[in-house]
Design a protein around this motif. Structure first.
Motif, short mmCIF file in Angstrom:
data_model
loop_
_atom_site.label_atom_id
_atom_site.label_comp_id
_atom_site.label_asym_id
_atom_site.label_seq_id
_atom_site.Cartn_x
_atom_site.Cartn_y
_atom_site.Cartn_z
N GLN A 152 34.72 43.44 40.78
CA GLN A 152 34.26 42.10 40.52
C GLN A 152 32.43 42.24 40.51
OE1 GLN A 152 35.40 40.34 44.19
NE2 GLN A 152 33.30 40.33 44.97
N SER B 175 39.96 47.59 42.07
CA SER B 175 39.73 46.39 41.23
C SER B 175 38.01 46.22 41.09
CB SER B 175 40.24 45.06 41.59
OG SER B 175 39.63 44.77 42.82
N GLU C 129 44.91 49.77 45.88
CA GLU C 129 44.64 49.10 44.56
C GLU C 129 43.06 49.05 44.17
OE1 GLU C 129 48.60 46.32 44.13
OE2 GLU C 129 46.61 45.48 44.62
#
Length: 210
Positions: free
Chosen positions: A127, A125, A123
């Motif tokens: 930040q 992501s 996965e």
């Protein structure tokens, strides 16, 4: 990597963590693929693998330096809060004896594992850091494991995992890189890996296509 003495006088067991799960605040539990791309391993990554995969215990990922095998019962795999733990009953061979001596001397201290990422096994992501920089995070959530064991140069400093650019390519590319070996041992040329890493860098906007 550590040695576990046995009461029967046989060669000591070789134990270690082939991979460690990400723990917030512990830098050694993640691996920086590039300056703004980091890889982390989730606690779910090995749940299926330790039950189904026939994993070899290899020294430095070398199939000629065989120490154990899960299907033979000479290597046991388990998962705890730290990561993927192995316990190898080494053979009374030159490889086994040399590995034990190198661990005793403190020359061989790291561990690693080689793997394939199945479809849906990771996965992505993002930040931001305290300074406002964007970080891409690749979290490995399910893996197919080929081998694990002691290595000279681990990637995850908290104890370990190897193969730098190999893990950054797509599943299709991974299969292409593996097709030359029926035993599914990772043997890739530097050129093939560099090309695929370059392609990934371009897709992520980490470098320009020139």
């Amino acid at each position: 990597v550590r040695l576990k003495e046995r009461s029967d006088g046989q060669l000591p067991l070789i134990t270690g963590y082939g991979a460690v799960f990400y723990r917030n605040g512990q830098e050694g539990t993640q691996y920086w693929l590039w300056d703004n791309v980091v890889e982390r391993i989730a606690p779910s990554a090995f749940t299926r693998a330790i039950q189904e995969d026939d994993v070899r215990g290899l020294k430095n990922h070398n199939p000629d330096l065989l120490l154990g095998r899960s299907s033979a019962g000479t290597m046991k795999l388990s998962v705890d809060e730290i990561g993927l733990r192995y316990e190898i009953t080494p053979p009374n061979t030159q490889t086994g004896r040399d590995t034990i001596e190198e661990i005793k001397r403190g020359d061989l201290t790291g561990s690693s594992f080689s793997f394939l990422i199945p479809e849906g096994g990771d996965e992505w992501s993002e930040q931001k850091t305290a300074e406002g920089a964007k970080i891409h995070i690749r979290t490995l959530i399910e893996l197919q494991v080929f081998d694990t064991g002691p290595v000279t140069f681990p990637a995850y400093s908290a104890t370990t995992t190897g193969v730098r650019c190999y893990r950054s390519v797509s599943k299709a590319d991974e299969e292409l890189l593996l097709r030359r070996t029926a035993a599914k041992v990772i043997v890739v040329s530097r050129t093939e890996v560099d090309v695929r890493c370059r392609e990934l860098e371009i897709r992520l906007g980490l470098t320009k296509n020139r």
